[in-house]
Design a protein around this motif. Structure first.
Motif, PDB file in Angstrom:
ATOM      1  N   PHE A 144      10.452   5.415   0.140  1.00 51.15           N
ATOM      2  CA  PHE A 144      10.904   4.767  -0.610  1.00 51.15           C
ATOM      3  C   PHE A 144      10.176   3.158   0.317  1.00 51.15           C
ATOM      4  O   PHE A 144       9.299   2.570  -0.030  1.00 51.15           O
ATOM      5  CB  PHE A 144      11.980   3.967   0.530  1.00 51.15           C
ATOM      6  CG  PHE A 144      13.312   4.449  -0.772  1.00 51.15           C
ATOM      7  CD1 PHE A 144      13.466   3.833  -1.714  1.00 51.15           C
ATOM      8  CD2 PHE A 144      14.097   5.578  -0.143  1.00 51.15           C
ATOM      9  CE1 PHE A 144      14.438   4.091  -2.410  1.00 51.15           C
ATOM     10  CE2 PHE A 144      15.026   5.930  -0.857  1.00 51.15           C
ATOM     11  CZ  PHE A 144      15.217   5.530  -2.199  1.00 51.15           C
ATOM     12  N   MET A 145       8.847   3.755   1.283  1.00 53.63           N
ATOM     13  CA  MET A 145       7.710   3.442   1.467  1.00 53.63           C
ATOM     14  C   MET A 145       6.352   3.318   0.627  1.00 53.63           C
ATOM     15  O   MET A 145       6.002   2.026   0.734  1.00 53.63           O
ATOM     16  CB  MET A 145       6.656   3.856   2.946  1.00 53.63           C
ATOM     17  CG  MET A 145       7.875   3.278   4.354  1.00 53.63           C
ATOM     18  SD  MET A 145       7.552   4.684   5.623  1.00 53.63           S
ATOM     19  CE  MET A 145       5.842   3.267   5.699  1.00 53.63           C
ATOM     20  N   ARG A 146       6.700   3.928   0.053  1.00 53.34           N
ATOM     21  CA  ARG A 146       5.840   3.658  -1.513  1.00 53.34           C
ATOM     22  C   ARG A 146       6.222   2.981  -2.247  1.00 53.34           C
ATOM     23  O   ARG A 146       5.418   2.870  -3.282  1.00 53.34           O
ATOM     24  CB  ARG A 146       5.529   5.767  -1.604  1.00 53.34           C
ATOM     25  CG  ARG A 146       5.571   6.932  -0.663  1.00 53.34           C
ATOM     26  CD  ARG A 146       5.013   8.122  -1.769  1.00 53.34           C
ATOM     27  NE  ARG A 146       4.159   8.051  -3.099  1.00 53.34           N
ATOM     28  CZ  ARG A 146       4.237   8.384  -3.916  1.00 53.34           C
ATOM     29  NH1 ARG A 146       5.357   9.393  -4.140  1.00 53.34           N
ATOM     30  NH2 ARG A 146       3.296   8.321  -4.637  1.00 53.34           N
ATOM     31  N   TYR A 186       3.400  -0.404  -7.151  1.00 60.99           N
ATOM     32  CA  TYR A 186       3.315   0.205  -5.826  1.00 60.99           C
ATOM     33  C   TYR A 186       3.085   1.495  -5.761  1.00 60.99           C
ATOM     34  O   TYR A 186       2.115   2.379  -5.440  1.00 60.99           O
ATOM     35  CB  TYR A 186       4.599  -0.092  -4.419  1.00 60.99           C
ATOM     36  CG  TYR A 186       4.246  -2.238  -4.385  1.00 60.99           C
ATOM     37  CD1 TYR A 186       3.759  -2.169  -3.863  1.00 60.99           C
ATOM     38  CD2 TYR A 186       5.252  -1.947  -4.935  1.00 60.99           C
ATOM     39  CE1 TYR A 186       3.875  -3.280  -3.567  1.00 60.99           C
ATOM     40  CE2 TYR A 186       5.941  -3.707  -4.900  1.00 60.99           C
ATOM     41  CZ  TYR A 186       4.536  -4.325  -4.397  1.00 60.99           C
ATOM     42  OH  TYR A 186       4.686  -5.428  -3.770  1.00 60.99           O
ATOM     43  N   LEU A 187       3.385   2.500  -6.724  1.00 61.28           N
ATOM     44  CA  LEU A 187       3.340   3.829  -6.166  1.00 61.28           C
ATOM     45  C   LEU A 187       2.117   4.505  -7.044  1.00 61.28           C
ATOM     46  O   LEU A 187       1.890   5.618  -6.205  1.00 61.28           O
ATOM     47  CB  LEU A 187       4.464   4.452  -7.438  1.00 61.28           C
ATOM     48  CG  LEU A 187       5.675   5.084  -7.044  1.00 61.28           C
ATOM     49  CD1 LEU A 187       6.965   5.296  -8.494  1.00 61.28           C
ATOM     50  CD2 LEU A 187       5.885   5.786  -6.306  1.00 61.28           C
ATOM     51  N   GLU A 188       1.698   3.392  -8.155  1.00 61.46           N
ATOM     52  CA  GLU A 188       0.049   3.913  -8.051  1.00 61.46           C
ATOM     53  C   GLU A 188      -1.070   3.881  -7.208  1.00 61.46           C
ATOM     54  O   GLU A 188      -1.963   4.132  -6.836  1.00 61.46           O
ATOM     55  CB  GLU A 188      -0.044   2.897  -9.562  1.00 61.46           C
ATOM     56  CG  GLU A 188       0.490   3.444 -11.059  1.00 61.46           C
ATOM     57  CD  GLU A 188      -0.391   5.002 -11.170  1.00 61.46           C
ATOM     58  OE1 GLU A 188      -1.105   5.356 -11.404  1.00 61.46           O
ATOM     59  OE2 GLU A 188       0.833   5.747 -11.798  1.00 61.46           O
ATOM     60  N   ARG A 189      -0.819   2.527  -6.219  1.00 59.45           N
ATOM     61  CA  ARG A 189      -1.637   2.157  -5.377  1.00 59.45           C
ATOM     62  C   ARG A 189      -1.150   3.508  -3.755  1.00 59.45           C
ATOM     63  O   ARG A 189      -2.687   3.709  -3.666  1.00 59.45           O
ATOM     64  CB  ARG A 189      -0.881   1.245  -4.902  1.00 59.45           C
ATOM     65  CG  ARG A 189      -2.241   0.416  -3.384  1.00 59.45           C
ATOM     66  CD  ARG A 189      -2.165  -0.814  -2.795  1.00 59.45           C
ATOM     67  NE  ARG A 189      -1.284  -1.587  -3.971  1.00 59.45           N
ATOM     68  CZ  ARG A 189      -0.678  -3.435  -3.806  1.00 59.45           C
ATOM     69  NH1 ARG A 189      -0.043  -3.478  -2.826  1.00 59.45           N
ATOM     70  NH2 ARG A 189      -0.678  -3.497  -5.016  1.00 59.45           N
ATOM     71  N   THR A 190      -0.036   3.157  -3.734  1.00 57.93           N
ATOM     72  CA  THR A 190      -0.086   5.273  -2.882  1.00 57.93           C
ATOM     73  C   THR A 190      -0.810   5.684  -2.973  1.00 57.93           C
ATOM     74  O   THR A 190      -1.297   6.863  -2.447  1.00 57.93           O
ATOM     75  CB  THR A 190       1.386   4.806  -2.151  1.00 57.93           C
ATOM     76  OG1 THR A 190       2.028   5.148  -3.316  1.00 57.93           O
ATOM     77  CG2 THR A 190       1.963   3.627  -1.410  1.00 57.93           C
ATOM     78  N   ARG A 191      -0.952   6.532  -4.759  1.00 56.61           N
ATOM     79  CA  ARG A 191      -1.335   7.583  -5.157  1.00 56.61           C
ATOM     80  C   ARG A 191      -2.869   7.253  -5.211  1.00 56.61           C
ATOM     81  O   ARG A 191      -2.618   8.231  -5.116  1.00 56.61           O
ATOM     82  CB  ARG A 191      -0.622   8.183  -6.637  1.00 56.61           C
ATOM     83  CG  ARG A 191      -0.739   9.042  -6.659  1.00 56.61           C
ATOM     84  CD  ARG A 191      -0.602   9.210  -8.524  1.00 56.61           C
ATOM     85  NE  ARG A 191       0.709   9.365  -8.662  1.00 56.61           N
ATOM     86  CZ  ARG A 191       1.777   8.355  -9.313  1.00 56.61           C
ATOM     87  NH1 ARG A 191       0.875   7.423  -9.954  1.00 56.61           N
ATOM     88  NH2 ARG A 191       2.930   8.559  -9.042  1.00 56.61           N
ATOM     89  N   GLN A 192      -2.982   6.138  -5.357  1.00 60.47           N
ATOM     90  CA  GLN A 192      -4.806   6.606  -5.789  1.00 60.47           C
ATOM     91  C   GLN A 192      -4.930   6.127  -3.672  1.00 60.47           C
ATOM     92  O   GLN A 192      -6.283   7.031  -3.659  1.00 60.47           O
ATOM     93  CB  GLN A 192      -5.418   4.923  -5.782  1.00 60.47           C
ATOM     94  CG  GLN A 192      -4.981   5.408  -7.634  1.00 60.47           C
ATOM     95  CD  GLN A 192      -5.127   3.841  -7.736  1.00 60.47           C
ATOM     96  OE1 GLN A 192      -5.712   2.879  -7.119  1.00 60.47           O
ATOM     97  NE2 GLN A 192      -5.022   3.478  -9.181  1.00 60.47           N
ATOM     98  N   ILE A 193      -4.632   6.138  -2.178  1.00 55.92           N
ATOM     99  CA  ILE A 193      -5.258   6.072  -1.406  1.00 55.92           C
ATOM    100  C   ILE A 193      -5.024   7.210  -0.991  1.00 55.92           C
ATOM    101  O   ILE A 193      -5.463   8.061  -0.219  1.00 55.92           O
ATOM    102  CB  ILE A 193      -4.611   5.124  -0.631  1.00 55.92           C
ATOM    103  CG1 ILE A 193      -4.378   3.498  -1.068  1.00 55.92           C
ATOM    104  CG2 ILE A 193      -4.398   5.952   0.780  1.00 55.92           C
ATOM    105  CD1 ILE A 193      -5.659   3.265  -0.702  1.00 55.92           C
ATOM    106  N   VAL A 194      -3.572   8.743  -1.353  1.00 56.65           N
ATOM    107  CA  VAL A 194      -3.422   9.953  -1.078  1.00 56.65           C
ATOM    108  C   VAL A 194      -4.528  10.014  -1.656  1.00 56.65           C
ATOM    109  O   VAL A 194      -5.254  11.135  -0.749  1.00 56.65           O
ATOM    110  CB  VAL A 194      -2.283  10.294  -0.820  1.00 56.65           C
ATOM    111  CG1 VAL A 194      -1.676  11.311  -1.428  1.00 56.65           C
ATOM    112  CG2 VAL A 194      -1.205  10.000  -0.379  1.00 56.65           C
TER     113      VAL A 194
END
Length: 284
Positions: A156-158, A272-280
């Motif tokens: 849920f943070m993602r 937000y999902l796309e942003r966190t995916r890119q960071i990972v």
């Protein structure tokens, strides 16, 4: 509504004596339930018609007719597909790796299938919408259930939710005391009776938070507190430590809730999902 036999067996020991007689008779005579009237079932089980009706309602059905239709339908499907739990046996001392692999995998598969059969879509949608709208999300759990809570926090943070998993009972109470009607609390306890989790859930509810409980199926204390209760089932083996199947069932429930939030509010959550995916990806 599926999972009639599963619900019956899970609730057996939680029922009053008169209703337990009905449940035991049905459980032991599944092949002879077609066409049985409420009067016949009461007589054969040594109970009363009123107890039969109460039993059906305890399982979530409108009455005996509704229960009977669902049961006969489920038995017919099971017969056509040759469904059997014969493979779900305990691990034995000295089992070879092949047997251990088969038994563990079968138990985990069964936990997921049981979770599927017990789900009520309208309750999942309600919980998902409340989670999306929540200003804060608290998760209360200890021991093995806390592993599930940490998994939920990560998910849920993602999507930019203010979510925290609390394992320490003092922190659970401190956080619960500051929740409001704009927040959601998720209480995870397989028994549904963990004192620390119950205390935090009561406080969160007292302060107006929307409470989601994830427990085993059956009559448990957390159910009485919750706005939405997800009662799950998992075939645990005596030799296994760490409550493996129940953990799988709880994690599956979290996956369902998270996926439902994203699906129902895709436009708001996918950035937000796309942003966190890119960071990972960038830090791998």
């Amino acid at each position: 509504m599926a999972g009639v036999v599963l619900k019956l067996n899970q609730m057996l020991e939680d029922l009053p004596v008169s209703e337990r007689k009905v449940a035991r008779y049905v459980s032991q005579n599944l092949d002879n339930m077609v066409g049985v009237s409420v009067e016949e079932l009461a007589g054969r089980s040594g109970s009363s018609q009123a107890a039969v009706v109460r039993f059906c309602k305890k399982l979530g059905y409108k009455g005996y007719r509704d229960f009977s239709i669902q049961l006969v339908s489920e038995l017919a499907v099971a017969q056509r597909t040759n469904i059997s739990r014969a493979g779900y046996t305990d691990i034995c001392a000295g089992d070879k790796a092949g047997n251990v692999i088969r038994k563990v995998c079968h138990h985990n598969i069964q936990a997921i299938e049981d979770t599927f059969s017990l789900m009520e879509p309208d309750q999942v949608e309600l919980a998902a919408d409340m989670l999306f709208r929540a200003q804060r999300v608290d998760l209360y759990a200890i021991a093995t259930s806390n592993l599930v809570a940490q998994d939920a926090q990560q998910k849920f943070m993602r999507i930019n939710k203010r979510v925290t998993a609390y394992a320490d009972p003092h922190l659970q109470l401190s956080s619960a005391s500051t929740l409001t009607s704009e927040d959601v609390a998720i209480a995870l306890s397989w028994s549904g009776e963990t004192r620390e989790v119950l205390d935090a859930a009561k406080l969160a509810k007292h302060n107006g938070a929307f409470l989601i409980a994830i427990t085993r199926y059956g009559k448990v204390s957390l159910e009485d507190l919750a706005d939405v209760h997800f009662g799950l089932s998992a075939p645990e083996m005596a030799i296994r430590s760490g409550a493996m199947s129940s953990r799988i069932a709880q994690m599956t429930m979290i996956d369902i809730l998270f996926s439902c939030v994203v699906s129902r509010h895709y436009a708001e959550t996918v950035p937000y999902l796309e942003r966190t995916r890119q960071i990972v990806r960038a830090i791998r």
